[in-house]
Design a protein around this motif. Structure first.
Motif, PDB file in Angstrom:
ATOM      1  N   GLU A 326       0.828  -1.204   0.000  1.00 65.85           N
ATOM      2  CA  GLU A 326       0.000   0.000   0.000  1.00 65.85           C
ATOM      3  C   GLU A 326       0.865   1.258   0.000  1.00 65.85           C
ATOM      4  N   GLU A 327       2.012   1.171   0.653  1.00 66.84           N
ATOM      5  CA  GLU A 327       2.924   2.314   0.649  1.00 66.84           C
ATOM      6  C   GLU A 327       3.453   2.588  -0.754  1.00 66.84           C
ATOM      7  N   ILE A 328       3.790   1.509  -1.474  1.00 70.28           N
ATOM      8  CA  ILE A 328       4.260   1.681  -2.850  1.00 70.28           C
ATOM      9  C   ILE A 328       3.160   2.234  -3.743  1.00 70.28           C
ATOM     10  N   ALA A 329       1.936   1.779  -3.488  1.00 70.05           N
ATOM     11  CA  ALA A 329       0.812   2.271  -4.282  1.00 70.05           C
ATOM     12  C   ALA A 329       0.427   3.700  -3.950  1.00 70.05           C
ATOM     13  N   GLY A 330       1.058   4.269  -2.904  1.00 74.66           N
ATOM     14  CA  GLY A 330       0.773   5.661  -2.555  1.00 74.66           C
ATOM     15  C   GLY A 330      -0.346   5.834  -1.541  1.00 74.66           C
ATOM     16  N   LYS A 331      -0.840   4.733  -0.984  1.00 82.79           N
ATOM     17  CA  LYS A 331      -1.921   4.802   0.006  1.00 82.79           C
ATOM     18  C   LYS A 331      -1.325   4.596   1.381  1.00 82.79           C
ATOM     19  N   LEU A 332      -0.749   5.680   1.911  1.00 81.06           N
ATOM     20  CA  LEU A 332      -0.045   5.587   3.188  1.00 81.06           C
ATOM     21  C   LEU A 332      -0.989   5.305   4.341  1.00 81.06           C
ATOM     22  N   GLN A 333      -2.193   5.895   4.322  1.00 76.03           N
ATOM     23  CA  GLN A 333      -3.141   5.688   5.414  1.00 76.03           C
ATOM     24  C   GLN A 333      -3.583   4.226   5.469  1.00 76.03           C
ATOM     25  N   ALA A 334      -3.822   3.631   4.296  1.00 75.71           N
ATOM     26  CA  ALA A 334      -4.189   2.215   4.271  1.00 75.71           C
ATOM     27  C   ALA A 334      -3.047   1.350   4.794  1.00 75.71           C
ATOM     28  N   ALA A 335      -1.812   1.726   4.450  1.00 83.73           N
ATOM     29  CA  ALA A 335      -0.654   0.980   4.960  1.00 83.73           C
ATOM     30  C   ALA A 335      -0.605   1.052   6.480  1.00 83.73           C
ATOM     31  N   ARG A 336      -0.858   2.226   7.058  1.00 79.40           N
ATOM     32  CA  ARG A 336      -0.834   2.361   8.523  1.00 79.40           C
ATOM     33  C   ARG A 336      -1.938   1.538   9.172  1.00 79.40           C
ATOM     34  N   GLN A 337      -3.102   1.512   8.540  1.00 80.55           N
ATOM     35  CA  GLN A 337      -4.191   0.713   9.100  1.00 80.55           C
ATOM     36  C   GLN A 337      -3.868  -0.776   9.066  1.00 80.55           C
ATOM     37  N   LEU A 338      -3.264  -1.219   7.957  1.00 76.14           N
ATOM     38  CA  LEU A 338      -2.906  -2.632   7.864  1.00 76.14           C
ATOM     39  C   LEU A 338      -1.857  -3.023   8.906  1.00 76.14           C
ATOM     40  N   ILE A 339      -0.824  -2.196   9.033  1.00 79.57           N
ATOM     41  CA  ILE A 339       0.222  -2.552   9.995  1.00 79.57           C
ATOM     42  C   ILE A 339      -0.286  -2.443  11.424  1.00 79.57           C
ATOM     43  N   GLU A 340      -1.293  -1.574  11.649  1.00 76.51           N
ATOM     44  CA  GLU A 340      -1.911  -1.503  12.971  1.00 76.51           C
ATOM     45  C   GLU A 340      -2.640  -2.808  13.280  1.00 76.51           C
ATOM     46  N   ARG A 341      -3.350  -3.318  12.296  1.00 81.41           N
ATOM     47  CA  ARG A 341      -4.001  -4.608  12.490  1.00 81.41           C
ATOM     48  C   ARG A 341      -2.966  -5.711  12.690  1.00 81.41           C
ATOM     49  N   GLY A 342      -1.813  -5.600  11.980  1.00 84.46           N
ATOM     50  CA  GLY A 342      -0.759  -6.576  12.179  1.00 84.46           C
ATOM     51  C   GLY A 342      -0.201  -6.550  13.593  1.00 84.46           C
ATOM     52  N   CYS A 343      -0.078  -5.339  14.163  1.00 87.46           N
ATOM     53  CA  CYS A 343       0.394  -5.242  15.555  1.00 87.46           C
ATOM     54  C   CYS A 343      -0.602  -5.876  16.519  1.00 87.46           C
ATOM     55  N   GLU A 344      -1.903  -5.733  16.204  1.00 91.23           N
ATOM     56  CA  GLU A 344      -2.914  -6.351  17.073  1.00 91.23           C
ATOM     57  C   GLU A 344      -2.896  -7.865  16.952  1.00 91.23           C
ATOM     58  N   GLU A 345      -2.645  -8.360  15.732  1.00 92.43           N
ATOM     59  CA  GLU A 345      -2.649  -9.807  15.542  1.00 92.43           C
ATOM     60  C   GLU A 345      -1.335 -10.448  15.996  1.00 92.43           C
ATOM     61  N   CYS A 346      -0.221  -9.733  15.844  1.00 92.81           N
ATOM     62  CA  CYS A 346       1.107 -10.292  16.183  1.00 92.81           C
ATOM     63  C   CYS A 346       1.799  -9.349  17.156  1.00 92.81           C
ATOM     64  N   PRO A 347       1.331  -9.252  18.378  1.00 89.25           N
ATOM     65  CA  PRO A 347       1.923  -8.264  19.303  1.00 89.25           C
ATOM     66  C   PRO A 347       3.311  -8.656  19.795  1.00 89.25           C
ATOM     67  N   LYS A 348       3.759  -9.914  19.573  1.00 85.21           N
ATOM     68  CA  LYS A 348       5.057 -10.363  20.093  1.00 85.21           C
ATOM     69  C   LYS A 348       6.140 -10.395  19.019  1.00 85.21           C
ATOM     70  N   ASN A 349       5.868  -9.795  17.894  1.00 87.17           N
ATOM     71  CA  ASN A 349       6.863  -9.774  16.823  1.00 87.17           C
ATOM     72  C   ASN A 349       7.448  -8.370  16.695  1.00 87.17           C
ATOM     73  N   GLU A 350       8.778  -8.257  16.839  1.00 89.29           N
ATOM     74  CA  GLU A 350       9.402  -6.939  16.843  1.00 89.29           C
ATOM     75  C   GLU A 350       9.467  -6.316  15.449  1.00 89.29           C
ATOM     76  N   ASP A 351       9.522  -7.141  14.400  1.00 91.37           N
ATOM     77  CA  ASP A 351       9.571  -6.588  13.041  1.00 91.37           C
ATOM     78  C   ASP A 351       8.294  -5.830  12.698  1.00 91.37           C
ATOM     79  N   VAL A 352       7.152  -6.337  13.151  1.00 92.56           N
ATOM     80  CA  VAL A 352       5.882  -5.648  12.895  1.00 92.56           C
ATOM     81  C   VAL A 352       5.866  -4.291  13.581  1.00 92.56           C
ATOM     82  N   TRP A 353       6.331  -4.255  14.823  1.00 94.79           N
ATOM     83  CA  TRP A 353       6.352  -2.980  15.545  1.00 94.79           C
ATOM     84  C   TRP A 353       7.326  -1.988  14.911  1.00 94.79           C
TER      85      TRP A 353
END
Length: 955
Positions: A326-353
């Motif tokens: 999404e970042e490459i496609a120019g949709k930064l807000q969508a990218a932030r929302q996706l990675i936020e959901r990733g943090c909720e789903e994978c809270p113990k992974n440091e790469d996601v954070w």
């Protein structure tokens, strides 16, 4: 008396019934006369190959007739077997004289031989064996000739009809020299199959405005009712609801907007533009033009990653990849929302954070990383990222200390917090760090560097207890002792350290320790470097390989600039190999290049003490004293050398040179007289004559030369000196006689031939000189100097055609001679010189004479940089030829500056040239006997100017 009873006649038995003919017997029977197969059914007869006869023997087919059951015995001829009745046949074969059904014979064809019906007996067998042996014998005699002829024909055929691979073999070999850029520049082979096809005519028509407008309306999403529709209650669509857009008005509006933007970018007062060019280019680079293909790929990737995150939401790379898409496609807000959901789903992974922190805005990044460290308090990466987000060192240090509360054994966090602290705080932090991370040597060494001498020793002792297999601790301890002036302890520390490491089972890598020695040298710890070399240089090296290995190590260190390490290696090698002259010489060369004069003198004193029979060491020591200006000390060294080696000619000549060069001719004369009394060689007599020549004692000079020639008649230099003396005195006839006598003893001496030819040209003219040079070339074939002398003699008398003919013959006899090719370039007309120089470089690429001549061409064409490069190459290839130095110095005088002139002069003095046509004539003149190299160089430049005046370039 009755007669004998008559014997009854036996009744003849009836003949046996005839055998029933085989079913297919007609296949082997004789056809009726004039029979043509198929004629009855209307077929036309024809002749086949079988009617003519086969080209080779047919295979034996089984005979289906009963009469062929009995085969002839092995070894017999083709005749009928004995006992067979010939009367059974109908007589047809007898009339023809052959059997039509017999096997085809390769030699006789279908005709039967004369003795086809004869028996094959022992005599026939013996005769066949004899003839076969005769055939084999005759075949073996012609075998070599036949094979040679066949081989020659094959080679001739292959030469006239080569294979494709052989035709392109030379081109394939050239492919090995192609560079990567040349490979890339080879065009791809396109599809040319459609070249001859008829091209279809294609026409392009602009899209009408109505179609564009319709497409725009289809993409619109209307969220409000038109006023006319509201007037109708919203239940019907008026006919004029969809307005028709005037595209002309749209184009005018676009131009207006563009003009407003340009006006905004310009200054309203002066009219000058105020566009920031760097910012404008940055904006252009940041503009992403997305093609339809990329949009399609992004859509496919989005669907794929959506499937990944839905089917396996606990997979962190899927969320990271989706956000980056999404970042490459120019949709930064969508990218932030996706990675936020990733943090909720994978809270113990440091790469996601970390990805969420990167995508977040600067104001939200700290909050994101704070949530990350709360979820994963033991993540070093998250704490370091949190410290990076802080602006002040105090806040960074506070974050890192907070991280150390959760991860006290993290070396990266300790290093980061120590780097931010001052010296006192760093010491306290490192004390705590070595307690938390006792197995990390860098923390111990950093603490030792910050402590005082006594405390540092305690720290290193503790570190050695915790890390007994770490060599860096021992090296640091040695550096510590050296830094505090305990020079005696340095070697002991290294020695104890190596023994301790060996007790712990560590393998001492000699190469690694030598690198540590070089590192210690670069850090300024010379004693530590020497101690490391002393204690590790011999580990793992066989006794027979020590000298070669140590010298190679020292040379490599010298190339890398590690002079102290090389000096330490030579010093240790000289303690083992005291009597090796080569090691002393290499060590002396190292001191001469990178040491002081005092260190060189001390080394040479030790060298002559341990090697009193080495002449070269005595001479080197005396020369260094002489160059330093201490002539008495040099004289004393030579006296000691003579005492050690009483019959050394080199030492006698060195003492002579010392006295002669320092304007002490009487001392030099006495030394040479003693040398002659003690049986000196031809060089002693030559030097004696040189001294007398300089002093002007012609009679003594002649006496010495004549006595020397009686003792050494084959030493050509004495003949040359005697002939030159007579020529100098004007005794041309005597000089000619001397040269002729010298050539009787030294017929292969080229300088004698050249001197005689020059004298004959002066006395009798060109014809006599030409005869002498021709005789010289016959006795000394393939000698370029003689050819060059003949060519120059013709040129001096304006015989250009004869000189060209001689040059052509000379190049045929000596095709790789540099001096001849150089003469060919200079003699060629100006338009042809470039081609001649190219041919010369192909024939002798690394010849300094050719290179110097080519540099003259560049010089004439005003190509200064190329001329300088080629002249530098010439003096590099032949630094002993003074003519090239004179040419180089003259070039710099015309086209260089003061620095380049000084550099050439300095390099010439260091090279000390001894040879060269003009250089030798100048340096060996009596008036220039004590001149310096610098003075000789300037005189050679003057001689070059005079030569160019007489023979201008391009003439």
């Amino acid at each position: 008396m009755s007669g004998p009873t008559p014997t009854p006649t036996p009744t003849p038995l009836p003949p046996p019934p005839a055998a029933r003919p085989a079913r297919y017997d007609f296949l082997n029977s004789k056809p009726p006369p004039n029979y043509v197969a198929g004629l009855g059914r209307g077929a036309t007869g024809f002749t086949t190959r079988s009617d003519i006869g086969p080209a080779r023997a047919a295979p034996d087919l089984p005979d289906r007739s009963a009469s062929a059951a009995a085969a002839p015995a092995v070894g017999r001829g083709r005749g009928k077997p004995p006992g067979e009745d010939d009367g059974d046949d109908d007589g047809g074969d007898e009339e023809k004289g052959y059997d039509e059904n017999q096997k085809f014979d390769e030699f006789e064809g279908n005709d039967a031989g004369l003795f086809s019906n004869a028996d094959y007996d022992d005599d026939d067998r013996e005769a066949d064996a004899v003839w076969e042996s005769i055939d084999q014998r005759m075949d073996s005699r012609r075998k070599d000739r036949r094979e040679a002829r066949l081989k020659q024909e094959i080679e001739k055929y292959r030469a006239s009809n080569p294979k494709i691979t052989e035709q392109f073999a030379d081109l394939k070999r050239k492919l090995a020299d192609l560079s990567a850029q040349e490979w890339e520049s080879i065009p791809e082979i396109g599809d040319y199959s459609l070249r001859n096809k008829k091209k279809r005519f294609e026409s392009f028509v602009p899209v009408p405005d109505t179609l564009l407008e319709k497409a725009r309306q289809e993409q619109e999403h209307v969220t409000a009712l038109d006023p006319k529709s509201r007037a109708a209650g919203g239940t019907e669509t008026p006919w004029a609801q969809t307005p028709v857009t005037d595209l002309t008005a749209v184009g005018e509006g676009r131009g207006t907007v563009l003009s407003l933007k340009l006006d905004r970018l310009s200054d309203s007062v002066s009219g000058l533009t105020v566009v920031d060019p760097k910012g404008y280019l940055t904006d252009l680079k940041s503009m992403k033009i997305t093609s339809d293909a990329e949009i399609s790929d992004i859509k496919k990737a989005r669907l794929l990653l959506k499937s990944v995150t839905q089917t396996n939401p606990k997979h962190p790379p899927g969320w990271i990849a989706a956000a980056r898409l999404e970042e490459i496609a120019g949709k930064l807000q969508a990218a932030r929302q996706l990675i936020e959901r990733g943090c909720e789903e994978c809270p113990k992974n440091e790469d996601v954070w970390l990805e969420a922190c990167r995508l977040a805005s600067p104001d939200e990044a700290k909050a994101v990383i704070a949530r990350g460290v709360m979820s994963i308090p033991n993540s070093v990466k998250l704490w370091l990222q949190a410290a990076k987000l802080e602006t002040s060192d105090l806040n960074k240090s506070r974050v890192l200390r907070k991280g150390l509360e959760h991860i006290p054994d993290s070396v990266r966090l300790w290093k980061a917090v120590v780097e931010l602290a001052n010296e006192e705080d760093a010491r306290l932090l490192l004390h705590r760090a070595v307690e938390c991370c006792p197995l990390h040597v860098e923390l111990w060494l950093a603490l030792a560097r910050l402590e005082t001498y006594d405390q540092a020793r305690k720290v290193l002792n503790k570190a050695r207890e915790r890390l007994p297999k770490e060599p860096a601790i021992w090296i640091t301890a040695a550096k510590l002792e050296e830094a505090n002036g305990n020079t005696q302890s340095v070697s002991k520390v290294i020695e104890r350290g190596i023994r301790s490491l060996q007790r712990e089972g560590m393998d001492i890598d000699r190469e690694a320790w030598l690198k540590e020695a070089e590192a210690a040298e670069r850090a300024g710890s010379v004693l530590t470097c020497q101690a490391i070399v002393k204690n590790t240089i011999g580990i793992g090296v066989d006794d027979e390989d020590r000298k070669r290995t140590w010298v190679a190590d020292a040379e490599e260190c010298k190339k890398r600039g590690s002079i102290e390490t090389a000096r330490a290696i030579y010093a240790h090698a000289l303690t083992v190999f005291l009597s090796k002259k080569s090691i002393w010489l290499k060590a002396a060369q190292l001191e001469k290049s990178h040491g002081t004069r005092e260190s060189l003198d001390a080394l040479l004193k030790k060298a002559v003490n341990y090697n009193p029979r080495a002449e070269v060491l005595w001479l080197m020591a005396a020369k260094e004293k002489w160059l330093a200006g201490d002539v008495p000390a040099a004289r004393a060294i030579l006296q000691e050398a003579y005492a050690a080696i009483p019959n050394s000619e080199e030492i006698w000549l060195a003492a002579f040179k010392l006295e002669f060069e320092n304007n002490e001719p009487e001392r030099a004369r006495m030394l040479l007289a003693k040398a002659r009394e003690r049986g000196g060689t031809e060089r002693v007599w030559m030097k004696s004559a040189i001294v007398e020549r300089e002093l002007g004692n012609v009679r003594e000079e002649r006496r010495l030369l004549e006595e020397g020639l009686k003792l050494f008649p084959s030493f050509f230099k004495l003949w040359l000196m005697l002939g030159q003396m007579e020529d100098r005195l004007g005794h041309a006839a005597k000089a000619k006689e001397v040269y002729e006598n010298g050539l009787k003893h030294c017929p292969s001496c080229i300088p004698l031939w050249l001197s005689l030819a020059s004298l004959e040209e002066k006395i009798s003219g060109l014809s006599k000189s030409r005869a002498v040079l021709t005789m010289a070339r016959k006795k000394n074939p393939a000698t370029p100097e003689l050819w060059l002398a003949a060519i120059r003699a013709e040129l001096r008398h304006a015989n250009k055609k004869e000189a060209d003919a001689l040059l052509a013959k000379a190049l045929q006899e000596c095709p790789t001679s540099g001096i001849l090719w150089a003469a060919a370039i200079e003699m060629a007309p100006r338009p042809q010189r470039k081609g001649k120089s190219s041919d010369a470089i192909k024939r002798c690429d690394h010849d300094p004479h050719v290179i110097a001549t080519v540099s003259k061409l560049f010089w004439v064409d005003r190509k200064v940089d190329k001329a300088r490069t080629w002249l530098n190459r010439a003096v590099t290839l032949a630094p002993d030829i003074g003519d090239f130095w004179a040419l180089y110095y003259k070039f710099e005088l015309q086209h260089g500056n003061v620095d380049t002139q000084k550099d050439v002069l300095k390099r010439c003095v260091a090279a000390e040239p001894k040879h060269g046509e003009k250089w030798q004539a100048i340096s060996k003149a009596v008036e220039n006997s004590h001149q310096s190299v610098e003075a000789l160089l300037k005189k050679a430049v003057v001689a070059l100017d005079a030569d160019e005046t007489l023979n201008p370039a391009g003439a």
